[in-house]
Write an enzyme that holds these catalytic residues in place. Structure first.
Site, PDB file in Angstrom:
ATOM      1  N   LYS A  78       0.851  -1.196   0.000  1.00 32.41           N
ATOM      2  CA  LYS A  78       0.000   0.000   0.000  1.00 32.41           C
ATOM      3  C   LYS A  78       0.881   1.238   0.000  1.00 32.41           C
ATOM      4  O   LYS A  78       1.856   1.300   0.757  1.00 32.41           O
ATOM      5  CB  LYS A  78      -0.891  -0.038   1.248  1.00 32.41           C
ATOM      6  CG  LYS A  78      -1.930   1.062   1.326  1.00 32.41           C
ATOM      7  CD  LYS A  78      -2.771   0.909   2.595  1.00 32.41           C
ATOM      8  CE  LYS A  78      -3.956   1.861   2.610  1.00 32.41           C
ATOM      9  NZ  LYS A  78      -4.812   1.669   3.804  1.00 32.41           N
ATOM     10  N   SER A 158      -9.776   1.599   2.661  1.00 27.73           N
ATOM     11  CA  SER A 158      -8.899   2.369   1.806  1.00 27.73           C
ATOM     12  C   SER A 158      -7.830   1.530   1.106  1.00 27.73           C
ATOM     13  O   SER A 158      -7.256   1.995   0.123  1.00 27.73           O
ATOM     14  CB  SER A 158      -8.199   3.446   2.628  1.00 27.73           C
ATOM     15  OG  SER A 158      -7.330   2.855   3.580  1.00 27.73           O
ATOM     16  N   SER A 182     -10.092  -0.665   6.824  1.00 31.77           N
ATOM     17  CA  SER A 182      -9.444  -0.487   5.521  1.00 31.77           C
ATOM     18  C   SER A 182      -8.700  -1.698   4.974  1.00 31.77           C
ATOM     19  O   SER A 182      -8.264  -1.685   3.822  1.00 31.77           O
ATOM     20  CB  SER A 182      -8.478   0.700   5.579  1.00 31.77           C
ATOM     21  OG  SER A 182      -9.199   1.904   5.515  1.00 31.77           O
TER      22      SER A 182
END
Lengths: 489, 95
Positions: A78, A158, A182
């Site tokens: 990420k 996310s 997330s």
């Protein structure tokens, strides 16, 4: 050799050790897959050359019979983790061009375990969102589509780019972060496994901070075993993170015994919410039956403060964010918009650099921390947070793990819910409580609704990731989820 | 809790984010909507409940006050949009 991208981490590890294929071949196959899934916009930065270089080092170790735990395993990271010499954006305009001079603890540990980095994945700006649509680099797409409907769907968020990359077979696993859901909500939306460990289990050092008391790094994989393997590599005490727990890391893979006989599984009655899709309720019932069939004992429990978890979160998380994001001022890194004075430069830089959702949260956070409102909002929310922690503590007197749905719906279309922040926040209704209490939780793909994946969640006691993983794997076997998305690399 | 334009302008200044005059009204409505929804917290009886201060229930560790990492000026300012003679450069401040 396209089937190399269809392996699990455990299978790839065995194949590499047996020299059935090389780490370079595995990396090259994944570099091509990353290229092929470009339409999903899952990656902000691909690092194919670095991947091949890291794979070559793995091959050298493998040839000497000195393989590290994750040697040659290609992973996506990420883009919230600082990676030395590799652009790190947090999906925000305000971090334009930021190339960290240091490496986050989690990615450093992955490197030391021999893992290969494929690139940095897309996310909601500063991890604030549940759809990966607030990224400055554009939305990511879910590799799944509703049958007979061509509208692109969100991958959740996310950590949506990480979830999409793993689901579309462009990475064997990925690293995400979970602040309000997330990791687990995108895992549910994309039909993969996502695990948020206990707060303090994985270091936050080098993770671009959103809400420091809530941010949890964790693995996203296609199987529970793979999650156990990755968690073992990234967990552990880190003196550079003052909230990192100085506790030993068990062998998570060894915890996957398949034996859950006698375990008491709590079913919280407050997780039945109005308007929840019928399929989710029936999938939850299936989950209860699967665990009972495996010898566990379902018990009804009560988590009475559950309905207040989300509003408490939307005071605490923005408050911490407004403080953490004060560092983006056009001076030390990223974007600068010139101004007539220092304040003018700050204000113009932050106006240009932050997207709408980030601005909204910084303003809410500033308000709830401001003189006269601090007690009414911030302290109130922290008191409610204490009650949520107590709810779980009382529940764990009566059970060893808790089974809930992961999210109140399947993936929705890109653009849906975009004009109603509160409707978007409701995505996290089942995931936020475990963040507020810092408890380990996993989402496991368990079924389809309208052709789209849905996950079930297991929440455990603090630092008892082993039970969470063990129950998660039993759930995974019973569900037998073998469906694939419509778009595969 | 309805926020008015003046309050939004004040918090935007505190947050050092420039907000255009035409954006204040819609932002006030948006933020008020979120705060209205948050208001449900007031229904929870928390009179004898302490605020959570640490999710991990641990005391902060102490360490020796020495340089353990970093101490590399050029790396630290390497990402600055503007620097001069080894310093971050900002607009002139005269007060």
């Amino acid at each position: 050799v396209s089937e190399l991208v269809d392996l699990t981490i455990a299978e790839a590890r065995d194949g590499l050790k047996a020299r059935k294929f090389s780490a370079r071949e595995l990396a090259a196959a994944h570099n091509e897959a990353v290229e092929r899934i470009k339409p999903l916009n899952a990656f902000i930065t691909a690092t194919p050359d670095l991947a091949l270089e890291m794979a070559a080092a793995s091959d050298a170790r493998l040839a000497k019979g000195k393989a590290l735990p994750l040697d040659g395993i290609p992973l996506a990271i990420k883009d919230l983790f600082c990676t030395k010499g590799v652009l790190t954006t947090a999906a925000s305009h305000i971090l334009d061009g930021f190339t960290p001079p240091y490496e986050s603890t989690v990615t450093e540990k992955l490197g030391k375990a021999g893992a290969v980095m494929l690139g940095k994945t897309n996310l909601d700006e500063f991890a604030m969102g549940s759809s990966t649509t607030t990224s400055y680099y554009g939305p990511s797409e879910n590799p799944w589509r509703r049958p007979g409907d061509n509208r692109p769907l969100v991958p959740g968020g996310s950590s949506g780019g990480s979830a999409a990359a793993v689901a579309a077979h462009a990475a064997l696993g990925a690293i995400g972060t979970d602040t309000g859901g997330s990791i687990r909500q995108p895992a549910s939306f994309c039909g993969i496994v996502g695990m948020k460990p206990t707060y303090g289990r994985c270091s936050r050092w080098g993770v671009v901070a959103f809400a420091s008391s809530l941010d949890h790094p964790g693995p996203m994989t296609r199987t529970v075993r793979d999650a156990a393997i990755m968690l073992g590599a990234i967990a552990g005490h880190d003196p550079r993170d003052s909230t990192s727990a100085p506790v030993p890391v068990p062998d998570y893979e060894a915890a996957l015994t398949g034996d859950i006989r006698g375990l008491r599984i709590g079913i919280p009655k407050e997780y039945r919410i109005d308007g929840m899709a019928g399929e989710i309720e029936s999938l939850w019932q299936s989950g209860i039956a699967w665990l009972r069939d495996a010898g566990a004992e379902p018990v009804e429990i009560s988590l009475p403060t559950t309905k207040y978890a989300l509003p408490a979160y939307y005071v605490i998380a923005p408050a911490e964010a407004s403080s953490n994001l004060a560092r983006y001022d056009g001076v030390k890194f990223g974007l600068r918009v010139d101004g007539d004075s220092l304040d003018d430069m700050y204000e113009k830089t932050r106006a240009a650099g932050f997207g709408a959702e980030v601005r909204r949260r910084v303003l809410i956070g500033t308000y709830v921390l401001s003189a006269g409102y601090y007690d009414a909002y911030y302290l109130k929310a922290q008191r409610v947070r204490t009650l949520i922690g107590r709810d779980f503590a009382a529940a764990f007197e009566r059970c060893d793990g808790i089974l809930t749905p992961t999210a109140p719906s399947a993936a929705f279309a890109i653009g849906e819910k975009a004009d109603d922040p509160v409707a978007m926040y409701l995505n996290d209704v089942f995931t936020v409580p475990a963040d507020l209490a810092g408890l380990p939780a996993i989402s496991v793909p368990a079924g389809l609704s309208d052709g789209l994946p849905l996950g079930l969640q297991i929440i455990g006691r603090a630092f008892d990731e082993e039970t969470v993983l063990r129950v998660g794997q039993v759930l995974e076997s019973a569900a037998g989820f073998t469906h694939l998305p419509s778009f595969i690399a | 809790m309805a926020l008015d334009k003046a309050t939004v302008a004040r918090i935007a200044t505190l947050a050092r984010i420039r907000v255009g005059e035409d954006e204040l009204e819609p932002l006030a409505a948006e933020l008020s909507g979120i705060l209205d929804w948050v208001e449900q917290l007031m229904a929870v009886d928390t009179d004898s409940v302490p605020p959570m201060t640490s999710v991990a229930e641990m005391t902060l560790p102490m360490r020796d006050d020495v340089v353990s990492d970093g101490n590399d000026r050029d790396a630290a300012i390497g990402n600055a949009p503007r620097s001069a003679r080894g310093f971050y450069a900002v607009p002139k401040v005269v007060e």
